[in-house]
Design a protein around this motif. Structure first.
Motif, mmCIF file in Angstrom:
data_model
loop_
_atom_site.group_PDB
_atom_site.id
_atom_site.type_symbol
_atom_site.label_atom_id
_atom_site.label_comp_id
_atom_site.label_asym_id
_atom_site.label_seq_id
_atom_site.Cartn_x
_atom_site.Cartn_y
_atom_site.Cartn_z
ATOM 1 N N VAL A 172 -5.324 -10.295 -7.157
ATOM 2 C CA VAL A 172 -4.477 -9.106 -7.048
ATOM 3 C C VAL A 172 -5.067 -8.112 -6.050
ATOM 4 C CG1 VAL A 172 -3.650 -7.073 -8.308
ATOM 5 C CG2 VAL A 172 -3.456 -9.345 -9.327
ATOM 6 N N ALA A 173 -6.374 -7.881 -6.141
ATOM 7 C CA ALA A 173 -7.020 -6.943 -5.217
ATOM 8 C C ALA A 173 -6.854 -7.403 -3.766
ATOM 9 C CB ALA A 173 -8.499 -6.804 -5.566
ATOM 10 N N PHE A 211 -4.411 -9.313 -2.432
ATOM 11 C CA PHE A 211 -3.040 -9.189 -1.943
ATOM 12 C C PHE A 211 -2.589 -7.738 -1.874
ATOM 13 C CE2 PHE A 211 -2.792 -13.720 -3.203
ATOM 14 C CZ PHE A 211 -2.387 -14.216 -1.983
ATOM 15 N N VAL A 212 -3.101 -6.879 -2.740
ATOM 16 C CA VAL A 212 -2.799 -5.453 -2.623
ATOM 17 C C VAL A 212 -3.360 -4.916 -1.310
ATOM 18 C CG1 VAL A 212 -3.402 -3.170 -3.535
ATOM 19 C CG2 VAL A 212 -2.544 -4.941 -5.075
ATOM 20 N N ARG A 213 -4.596 -5.266 -1.002
ATOM 21 C CA ARG A 213 -5.207 -4.824 0.251
ATOM 22 C C ARG A 213 -4.441 -5.386 1.447
ATOM 23 N NH1 ARG A 213 -8.782 -6.695 3.999
ATOM 24 N NH2 ARG A 213 -10.205 -5.162 4.928
ATOM 25 N N ASP A 214 -4.023 -6.647 1.352
ATOM 26 C CA ASP A 214 -3.293 -7.268 2.460
ATOM 27 C C ASP A 214 -1.943 -6.581 2.683
ATOM 28 O OD1 ASP A 214 -2.949 -9.568 4.395
ATOM 29 O OD2 ASP A 214 -1.234 -9.935 3.088
ATOM 30 N N GLU A 215 -1.221 -6.309 1.595
ATOM 31 C CA GLU A 215 0.083 -5.658 1.719
ATOM 32 C C GLU A 215 -0.059 -4.241 2.267
ATOM 33 O OE1 GLU A 215 2.976 -6.860 1.432
ATOM 34 O OE2 GLU A 215 2.764 -8.716 0.294
ATOM 35 N N LEU A 216 -1.067 -3.505 1.823
ATOM 36 C CA LEU A 216 -1.257 -2.142 2.310
ATOM 37 C C LEU A 216 -1.700 -2.132 3.774
ATOM 38 C CD1 LEU A 216 -2.949 -0.383 -0.747
ATOM 39 C CD2 LEU A 216 -0.578 -0.202 0.033
ATOM 40 N N THR A 217 -2.458 -3.149 4.182
ATOM 41 C CA THR A 217 -2.876 -3.231 5.585
ATOM 42 C C THR A 217 -1.683 -3.469 6.491
ATOM 43 O OG1 THR A 217 -5.042 -4.094 4.926
ATOM 44 C CG2 THR A 217 -4.373 -4.455 7.203
ATOM 45 N N ARG A 218 -0.718 -4.272 6.035
ATOM 46 C CA ARG A 218 0.453 -4.587 6.850
ATOM 47 C C ARG A 218 1.568 -3.558 6.696
ATOM 48 N NH1 ARG A 218 3.141 -8.695 5.402
ATOM 49 N NH2 ARG A 218 2.187 -9.259 3.426
ATOM 50 N N TYR A 219 1.395 -2.624 5.786
ATOM 51 C CA TYR A 219 2.435 -1.616 5.544
ATOM 52 C C TYR A 219 2.555 -0.679 6.742
ATOM 53 C CZ TYR A 219 4.849 2.366 3.419
ATOM 54 O OH TYR A 219 5.715 3.381 3.146
ATOM 55 N N ARG A 220 3.778 -0.465 7.209
ATOM 56 C CA ARG A 220 4.021 0.413 8.352
ATOM 57 C C ARG A 220 5.093 1.465 8.031
ATOM 58 N NH1 ARG A 220 -0.017 -1.491 9.292
ATOM 59 N NH2 ARG A 220 -0.787 -2.529 11.175
ATOM 60 N N GLY A 221 5.307 1.731 6.765
ATOM 61 C CA GLY A 221 6.292 2.713 6.371
ATOM 62 C C GLY A 221 5.706 4.111 6.349
ATOM 63 N N ALA A 233 -0.925 -0.037 -14.110
ATOM 64 C CA ALA A 233 -1.203 -0.259 -12.688
ATOM 65 C C ALA A 233 -0.111 0.294 -11.771
ATOM 66 C CB ALA A 233 -1.424 -1.754 -12.433
ATOM 67 N N PRO A 234 1.187 0.003 -12.009
ATOM 68 C CA PRO A 234 2.210 0.615 -11.132
ATOM 69 C C PRO A 234 2.243 2.136 -11.248
ATOM 70 C CG PRO A 234 3.116 -1.263 -12.326
ATOM 71 C CD PRO A 234 1.785 -0.963 -12.944
ATOM 72 N N GLY A 235 1.970 2.668 -12.444
ATOM 73 C CA GLY A 235 1.955 4.116 -12.607
ATOM 74 C C GLY A 235 0.867 4.778 -11.790
ATOM 75 N N LEU A 236 -0.319 4.183 -11.792
ATOM 76 C CA LEU A 236 -1.416 4.721 -10.988
ATOM 77 C C LEU A 236 -1.082 4.639 -9.507
ATOM 78 C CD1 LEU A 236 -4.455 3.179 -12.908
ATOM 79 C CD2 LEU A 236 -3.740 5.574 -12.908
ATOM 80 N N PRO A 249 2.091 -7.977 -6.590
ATOM 81 C CA PRO A 249 0.676 -8.194 -6.934
ATOM 82 C C PRO A 249 0.234 -7.420 -8.169
ATOM 83 C CG PRO A 249 0.915 -7.892 -4.574
ATOM 84 C CD PRO A 249 2.257 -7.585 -5.181
ATOM 85 N N LEU A 250 0.719 -6.199 -8.339
ATOM 86 C CA LEU A 250 0.326 -5.417 -9.510
ATOM 87 C C LEU A 250 0.847 -6.055 -10.801
ATOM 88 C CD1 LEU A 250 0.886 -1.737 -8.285
ATOM 89 C CD2 LEU A 250 -1.269 -2.996 -8.442
ATOM 90 N N LEU A 251 2.104 -6.482 -10.790
ATOM 91 C CA LEU A 251 2.664 -7.122 -11.982
ATOM 92 C C LEU A 251 2.074 -8.506 -12.221
ATOM 93 C CD1 LEU A 251 6.436 -6.119 -11.705
ATOM 94 C CD2 LEU A 251 4.602 -5.029 -13.027
ATOM 95 N N PHE A 252 1.496 -9.099 -11.178
ATOM 96 C CA PHE A 252 0.854 -10.412 -11.324
ATOM 97 C C PHE A 252 -0.355 -10.341 -12.254
ATOM 98 C CE2 PHE A 252 -1.624 -14.084 -9.728
ATOM 99 C CZ PHE A 252 -0.653 -15.065 -9.854
ATOM 100 N N LEU A 253 -0.831 -9.131 -12.533
ATOM 101 C CA LEU A 253 -1.933 -8.952 -13.481
ATOM 102 C C LEU A 253 -1.600 -9.499 -14.861
ATOM 103 C CD1 LEU A 253 -3.162 -5.339 -12.622
ATOM 104 C CD2 LEU A 253 -4.516 -7.432 -12.413
ATOM 105 N N VAL A 254 -0.313 -9.683 -15.157
ATOM 106 C CA VAL A 254 0.070 -10.166 -16.476
ATOM 107 C C VAL A 254 -0.528 -11.539 -16.755
ATOM 108 C CG1 VAL A 254 2.219 -11.318 -15.788
ATOM 109 C CG2 VAL A 254 2.031 -10.322 -18.073
#
Length: 296
Positions: free
Chosen positions: A59-60, A62-72, A112-115, A131-136
């Motif tokens: 999860v960590a 893919f979260v880092r990967d998604e945030l790195t590619r985020y351009r919004g 996790a989504p709340g934080l 990725p956050l919900l994948f923690l389940v």
């Protein structure tokens, strides 16, 4: 030209970094005992929730990967995060009275989504929501549920072995969950149910389907993950029956018993990856270069 691709990645402010540190410390203090309980469950044996220890790292990543590619847009945190955090904290408080630890562990997934909403804002939270919900998948399945699943898988495995082993020329007799052949007798216990392989295979299948761009392959991965895991476990138990016949019951006290459980997952894993991997795109035909002109 893709204008979004040329925009610089949003930078975190010092205020955001401070909030991340404070939230991180608070989470460690609040969920420290729960994480220790999860670690005990993950390391109990390969027959349980051993794959769960890998989930936070996956999860960590893919979260880092998604945030790195985020351009919004770089949004501020949203108070909607409390819509997730309040139920999560209530779950944690109730667990303190019930002493199950499982409810507290589930509240981590809810929190996790709340934080993320509080710190990163809605747009970036949407980008990392899966990725956050994948923690389940790090959570152990409740014992009341696993008992029924174990029993069903044990009977399914025994029936499969009863059909498979005679194909090798060795007669097989099944009496409920007991498998007998000439010079060998094996009882299909919970450890032989293949539940751990099934849980881990479904986990990998969900992750593979998420990144698969082909809809029919995505559906195939999700639908076939369980049959693949069950089939791999039937092969494993059939092999154990043959080993017991050749070398005696003592073989079950060696590394072959637990090692075969890991081998089952390694057998199912490449099949799941193959199902979720689209075929390579065909190469474009190359146009032959024109012959050089010859001077008269």
């Amino acid at each position: 030209m893709d204008v979004a691709a040329t925009l610089p990645a949003p930078r975190r402010s010092s205020r955001t970094d401070a909030r991340l540190w404070l939230i991180g410390i608070a989470v460690v203090l609040l969920y420290g005992p729960t994480v220790l309980w999860l670690w005990e469950r993950w390391t109990l044996s390969v027959w349980h929730n051993a794959h769960g220890m890998l989930i936070p790292f996956v999860v960590a990543y893919f979260v880092r990967d998604e945030l790195t590619r985020y351009r919004g847009p770089a949004e501020e945190g949203s108070a909607w995060g409390f819509a997730w955090l309040v139920p999560a904290l209530l779950m944690h408080v109730f667990d303190g009275a019930m002493h199950t630890q499982l409810l507290s562990a589930a509240s981590i997934v809810v929190a996790a989504p709340g934080l993320s909403l509080l710190v990163l804002g809605p747009s970036r939270t949407r980008a990392i929501l899966f990725p956050l919900l994948f923690l389940v998948f790090m959570l152990p399945v409740p014992l009341g549920v696993t008992e029924r699943i174990h029993l069903a898988l044990r009977h399914l495995t025994a029936s499969g072995v009863e059909l498979l082993v005679p194909l090798t020329g060795i007669p097989m007799l099944r009496d409920g969950l007991t498998l007998e052949t000439v010079g060998a007798r094996l009882y299909v216990a919970d450890a032989c149910s293949g539940f751990s392989t099934l849980y881990a295979s479904v986990t990998v299948a969900c992750l593979t389907a998420y990144f698969c761009p082909v809809p029919w392959r995505r559906a195939a991965v999700l639908l076939l993950a369980a049959p693949i895991a069950i089939g791999a476990n039937i092969l494993r138990v059939s092999l154990l029956v043959l080993l017991v016949k050749w070398y005696g019951n003592g073989i079950l006290d060696t590394w072959m018993h637990e090692g075969s459980g890991i081998l089952t997952f390694l057998l199912a894993l490449p099949i799941i990856f193959w199902l979720g991997s689209p075929p390579p795109a065909p190469k474009a035909p190359t146009t032959p270069e024109p012959a050089p002109a010859v001077a008269p």
